[in-house]
Design a protein around this motif. Structure first.
Motif, short mmCIF file in Angstrom:
data_model
loop_
_atom_site.label_atom_id
_atom_site.label_comp_id
_atom_site.label_asym_id
_atom_site.label_seq_id
_atom_site.Cartn_x
_atom_site.Cartn_y
_atom_site.Cartn_z
N VAL A 4 0.86 -1.18 0.00
CA VAL A 4 0.00 0.00 0.00
C VAL A 4 0.89 1.22 0.00
CG1 VAL A 4 -1.76 1.31 1.26
CG2 VAL A 4 -1.80 -1.19 1.29
N ASP A 5 0.64 2.12 -0.93
CA ASP A 5 1.46 3.32 -1.02
C ASP A 5 0.54 4.53 -1.02
OD1 ASP A 5 3.48 5.05 -1.31
OD2 ASP A 5 4.00 4.51 -3.38
N ILE A 6 0.57 5.27 0.07
CA ILE A 6 -0.28 6.46 0.19
C ILE A 6 0.62 7.68 0.09
CG2 ILE A 6 -1.74 7.77 1.79
CD1 ILE A 6 -2.73 5.10 2.89
N ARG A 7 0.32 8.56 -0.87
CA ARG A 7 1.17 9.73 -1.08
C ARG A 7 0.36 11.02 -1.01
NH1 ARG A 7 2.93 6.31 -5.15
NH2 ARG A 7 1.66 7.49 -6.62
N HIS A 8 0.78 11.89 -0.12
CA HIS A 8 0.21 13.24 0.03
C HIS A 8 -1.31 13.22 0.08
CE1 HIS A 8 4.25 14.54 -0.63
NE2 HIS A 8 4.28 13.94 -1.81
N LEU A 9 -1.85 12.26 0.80
CA LEU A 9 -3.30 12.09 0.85
C LEU A 9 -3.94 13.24 1.63
CD1 LEU A 9 -5.53 10.12 0.02
CD2 LEU A 9 -5.32 9.09 2.27
N THR A 10 -4.95 13.84 1.02
CA THR A 10 -5.65 14.96 1.66
C THR A 10 -7.14 14.78 1.43
OG1 THR A 10 -3.80 16.44 1.26
CG2 THR A 10 -5.93 17.47 1.67
N GLY A 62 -8.99 5.40 6.40
CA GLY A 62 -9.48 4.05 6.14
C GLY A 62 -10.55 4.03 5.07
N LYS A 63 -11.49 4.98 5.13
CA LYS A 63 -12.57 5.01 4.15
C LYS A 63 -12.04 5.33 2.76
CE LYS A 63 -16.47 5.99 7.11
NZ LYS A 63 -17.18 7.05 7.80
N MET A 64 -11.02 6.18 2.69
CA MET A 64 -10.46 6.48 1.37
C MET A 64 -9.73 5.26 0.81
SD MET A 64 -9.26 10.45 1.41
CE MET A 64 -8.47 10.56 2.99
N LEU A 65 -9.09 4.53 1.70
CA LEU A 65 -8.33 3.37 1.26
C LEU A 65 -9.25 2.30 0.65
CD1 LEU A 65 -5.64 1.99 1.00
CD2 LEU A 65 -5.75 1.34 3.40
N ASP A 82 -4.36 2.29 -8.53
CA ASP A 82 -5.01 3.42 -7.88
C ASP A 82 -6.50 3.37 -8.22
OD1 ASP A 82 -5.97 5.73 -6.89
OD2 ASP A 82 -4.38 7.01 -7.69
N LEU A 83 -7.32 3.02 -7.21
CA LEU A 83 -8.76 2.84 -7.46
C LEU A 83 -9.43 4.12 -7.96
CD1 LEU A 83 -10.53 0.63 -4.77
CD2 LEU A 83 -10.67 0.46 -7.25
N ALA A 84 -8.91 5.27 -7.53
CA ALA A 84 -9.58 6.52 -7.90
C ALA A 84 -9.40 6.84 -9.37
CB ALA A 84 -9.03 7.66 -7.03
N THR A 85 -8.33 6.36 -9.98
CA THR A 85 -8.08 6.71 -11.38
C THR A 85 -8.16 5.50 -12.31
OG1 THR A 85 -5.71 6.44 -11.04
CG2 THR A 85 -6.61 8.66 -10.81
N GLU A 86 -8.18 4.30 -11.74
CA GLU A 86 -8.20 3.09 -12.57
C GLU A 86 -9.49 3.03 -13.39
OE1 GLU A 86 -5.75 0.71 -12.86
OE2 GLU A 86 -7.05 0.00 -14.47
#
Lengths: 322, 320, 318
Positions: A4-10, A62-65, A82-86
């Protein structure tokens, strides 16, 4: 690369009043930054714990993940996706099966009108796959009886319900399970059962956990690596033992000192001062500076970057890097 | 010294159509002046119900079926509602988990405090105001004089609980019942509230019944601890003794199943099963089905009485 | 992991569904409430009477062949002066048996009532469920429409819709269509209650974790709304439906009484009351009284049943 790689998550929430009230009362738009520029990695088959008090943003991460909330900014990659862009539907579907979640309230997380069999099999049924015998097998795996499949959730105690939740999370053969305070609604004696079960299943299935909790003792027991959150920011991250033995950030130190311990009979220690500030108007600079005993002028102006100090990553101006 | 509060064989019953439930079954304890008694147990163990019975706040159809409650040697369990209302607030203060339940949302906190003081103590309006201000200052509300006019919703959770503590203590009761006072609060604020409660009760010589599910809070705050299980006292004794050398297997299991700060990644000790529902209590000792040491005697009726501090036929040796 | 569950005592053979229902808390409360039981019995008798009217009614009031004008204005339980026939509840001006017309009239009243409530329920559930779950401007629009409609009395809305519908139906179909127009008019005037209740309940349910669990699995919104949320909000809907049924029956009677509802060829209870009203002061009181008393008994007992249901299904009042 990490699993899991989380980068600059906001994540920013709009908490304004309805526009009519805003116009009449001349209020500005109110924004709540629940998660602010959080970066972290989770290794495969490890337990990463996020600890923090209310408003720290741990549940929001957690919810974003798991894809329940879209990030406002930053990326989350799980297993390189990346689920958000896949855009590939098949990959998205596979990722949905690979990431599961266990919720805090075992009374609210099971549909009271559904039979346990249908609840457990739903992650598989939703993808149109065969589910015969699945619920029965999983029920036995989590220490319940296959005969329980025909019952309804209200026929179970809190601990048993949480086992059903675990069974549901396992149904789609996931790799990553986000556990959002999975035992905080349970009694201590039952909590131990559920924690042990989760540890066993992790070894058996090679699972990765993101474990979200406010309870330091539980976190210490479960986690390999721990991230400490304060007002939406990651303030310190270290291996479990390192964090508890040598906490670097003043907030972590305060948290560890404040937690009630089983052997702290008649403790006369001075409790920490101050409370968590309003997350809509966080203090400038380091968010912890109003409560920090070490705060300097720099802390009140500039937000500290994450820096490496030994095996610890810490966001504090007062900790020497190295 | 005479006890502030004596609870004698208290039984609370709830008649239902499936039979009579006993959420509190034969609980007895004494409380010395200035003493903090921690009541700990799992949800449904009857710990809150015991506290509610003492202040006469049982929700119907629950009622005290037998036993006595004595406040300074005077029976209060059979008082008429009107008399009981006088005792509440004046002689027994209350702090609940959710501070908003004890505060009137439409009244400034200063007014609530002075009103309570005037209701229970014979003082002038000015005197009541001064005392209210002093009470707010004592519980550590910053700029107390200005906050007298603030409404409850204008305070943060921790500050609200401080106001409730001020309210509970303003009529100088000799006993405070605190039911999960820190459960809704964050760790850092929880420590502040516990420290405050301890300091105030020590200063005023007020006895406290601290009801909580959190063993850590008990260890930190209580002088003595009563462990409840399925409506009964499983064990009662000085907190250090009970927590370091528990004599009831349930207490032992409860402490053993807590993940400790120092422990590593080993499996936790766990108590199998769950607390039985009140309508399905086993005969004999209620803990017997989960107890690793249970013998035939434990499974037979009747359940054991307190035996050297533990309601167990075979209390564990202090050495183990 | 074998020793961790306390099996619930389960050695008794599983009782049947009917027995379980009879032993449930719901039925327990029912058996303890005399008002609910009496209301239920009254409603049951009336509904059964309406359903089996052709079997029970001594005469068919709509078959001109069986009517004898000589039987007109026969008082209850008195033999007719000319024919010697006796009628339990008397006859009207055309010699129709009042008891039979009531049974047949109740058929119309109940059919219109049930159908109108069903229509209101479907519209209301769909509107409320989607408004709460989808949110945004869609929710605002739906709920504002509901608010606006709520400012007008339901009967006025029904009359408006009835008027419009009548205006657009060809005159030769008017009598045939009248019943269906009534249903639509009353149904459309009553959906707001359902929409508001369903929206409120859905707002609570949609934030519960089982809905989140279904979302993260990837279930679609319609599946979540209909299969997950809907079964959990049916209790308040049932209560509203019962109370609405009483209101719908009264609304139908009111419209028919005003002459804009069921046609005289298919008289409902309201039509019967309108007809009977004309004879009240000429001494033929029974033509008005018996249909009116039936309407009162029906509406009142359905309403009482609804009130009881609300208490029985509300866990807070237990």
């Amino acid at each position: 690369m990490s699993f899991v790689d989380i980068r600059h998550l906001t994540r920013v929430f709009d908490v304004s009043k309805p526009w009519l009230n805003r116009v009449i009362e001349r209020l500005p738009k109110a924004r709540l930054t629940a998660v602010s520029d959080v970066s972290l990695q989770i290794e495969e088959r490890s337990v990463y714990a996020l600890v923090g008090e209310s408003g720290s943003g741990k549940s929001t991460i957690g919810k974003m993940l798991v894809g329940l909330l879209p990030p406002s900014d930053g990326q989350i990659e799980v297993d390189g996706v990346d689920l958000a862009t896949e855009t590939d539907a098949e990959t998205r579907d596979r990722m949905r099966a690979e990431i599961q979640m266990i919720f805090q309230d075992p009374y609210a997380s099971l549909n009271p009108r559904w039979k346990v069999r249908d609840i457990i099999a739903e992650p598989v049924a939703a993808r149109g796959s065969e589910t015969r015998g699945l619920a029965e097998r999983l029920l036995e795996q989590v220490g319940l009886s296959a005969l329980d499949a025909d019952k309804f959730p209200h026929q179970f105690s809190g601990g048993q319900r949480q086992r059903i939740c675990v069974a549901r999370a396992l149904a789609s053969e996931p790799k990553l399970i986000v556990c959002d305070e999975p035992t905080s609604a349970l009694d201590v004696s039952v909590q131990a059962q559920v924690l042990n079960l989760m540890s066993d299943l992790k070894d058996e299935f090679g699972l990765t956990y993101l474990f979200i909790s406010h309870d330091l003792t539980v976190v210490r027991h479960m986690a390999d690596r721990i991230g400490v959150l304060y007002l939406g920011q990651l303030v310190e991250e270290a291996d479990s033992d390192t964090l508890f033995e040598d906490p670097k950030h003043p907030y972590t130190q305060m948290l560890l000192a404040a937690a009630p311990k089983l052997d702290s009979f008649g403790r006369e220690e001075e409790p920490p001062t101050g409370e968590i500030p309003d997350p809509i108007n966080p203090p400038p600079g380091c968010v912890f500076n109003p409560r920090c005993p070490l705060a300097t002028d720099l802390c009140r102006v500039e937000r500290p970057d994450m820096r490496q100090a030994g095996g610890t990553r810490v966001a504090c101006h007062m900790v020497p890097p190295g | 010294m005479d006890p502030v509060l004596s609870v004698r064989d208290l039984v609370v019953e709830i008649p239902t159509r499936h039979g009579v439930l006993r959420p509190v079954d034969g609980v007895s304890y004494d409380l010395a002046p200035g003493e903090i008694l921690g009541v700990v147990g799992e949800s449904g163990a009857g710990k809150s119900m015991t506290g509610n019975a003492v202040i006469g706040l049982l929700d119907r159809p629950a009622h005290i079926a037998s036993g006595e409650i004595l406040l300074h040697g005077r029976r209060i369990d059979n008082l008429p509602l009107k008399e009981m209302r006088k005792i509440r607030g004046k002689e027994i203060g209350m702090v609940f988990q959710d501070p908003l339940t004890s505060l009137n949302p439409l009244l400034p906190v200063g007014e609530q405090l002075s009103e309570t003081i005037q209701t229970h103590l014979k003082v002038s309006a000015q005197e009541a105001r001064d005392r209210a201000l002093a009470a707010l200052e004592e519980v550590g509300i910053p700029a107390a004089a200005e906050r007298m006019g603030s409404f409850p919703h204008e305070f943060s959770g921790g500050m609200r609980q401080r106001v409730v503590i001020a309210l509970a203590l303003c009529a100088e009761p000799s006993l405070v019942i605190a039911d999960e006072p820190t459960t809704a609060l964050d760790v850092s604020v929880q420590a502040q509230i516990i420290a405050l409660l301890k300091r105030l009760c020590h200063d005023h010589g007020t006895a406290v019944i601290l009801v909580t599910h959190d063993m850590g809070v008990i260890a930190e705050a209580a002088d003595r601890v009563a462990v409840m299980y399925a409506g009964q006292l499983a064990e009662i004794g000085p907190v250090r003794e009970v927590m370091t050398t528990p004599r009831h297997p349930y207490t032992d299991g409860l402490i053993g199943s807590m993940p400790a700060h120092s422990a590593g990644h080993d499996r936790l000790r766990q108590i199998p099963g769950a607390m039985p529902r009140l309508n399905a209590l086993p005969p004999g000792c209620a803990f017997a089905p989960r107890c690793p040491y249970a013998q035939d005697k434990c499974r037979a009726a009747p359940h054991p009485d307190l035996n050297a501090g533990a309601a167990c036929w075979f209390p564990m040796e202090a050495a183990s | 992991m074998t020793d961790q569950t306390t099996p619930l005592p389960d050695n008794t053979p599983a009782p049947g569904r009917l027995a379980l229902f009879w032993q449930s808390d719901f039925m327990y409360q029912f058996r303890r409430s005399p008002v609910a039981m009496i209301s239920f019995i009254v409603v049951a008798i009336l509904v059964l009477g309406a359903v089996f009217a052709p079997l029970i009614a001594p005469y068919d009031p709509f078959d001109p062949a069986t009517l004898n004008l000589m039987n007109g204005f026969t008082a209850p339980m008195e033999p007719n002066a000319f024919t010697g026939d006796t009628f339990w509840l008397g006859t009207d001006d055309q010699g129709r048996d009042v008891f039979s017309t009531i049974l047949y009239g109740m058929r119309i009243s109940l059919f219109v009532g049930f159908a109108a409530v069903l229509l209101a329920m479907i519209i209301g559930i769909l509107a409320g469920l989607t408004a709460a779950y989808l949110g945004g401007w869609y929710e605002t629009v739906i709920m504002r429409i509901a608010d606006v409609q709520l400012t007008f009395p339901a009967i006025l809305v029904a009359m408006l819709i009835f008027g419009i519908a009548k205006g657009i139906t060809p005159i030769e179909y008017r009598d045939q269509m009248a019943i269906w127009v009534l249903i639509i008019a009353i149904g459309l005037s009553d959906w707001v209650q359902f929409a508001r209740v369903v929206r409120g309940a859905t707002l609570v349910e949609k934030n519960r974790e089982y809905v989140q669990a279904a979302r993260l699995i990837g279930r679609g919104k319609w599946f979540i709304m209909l299969r997950h949320i809907l079964p959990n909000i049916l209790s308040p809907v049932l209560v509203i439906a019962t109370i609405s049924l009483a209101l719908a029956i009264i609304a139908e009677a009111t419209l028919s009484f005003l002459g804009v509802g069921a046609p005289p060829t298919q008289p409902s209870l309201g039509t019967l009351i309108r007809i009977g009203q004309g004879f009240l002061f000429s001494g033929e009181w029974w033509i008005l009284l018996f249909p009116a008393a039936t309407l009162l008994a029906l509406a009142l007992s359905v309403n009482l049943l609804g009130d009881w249901l609300r208490d029985a299904l509300n866990p807070k009042l237990r």
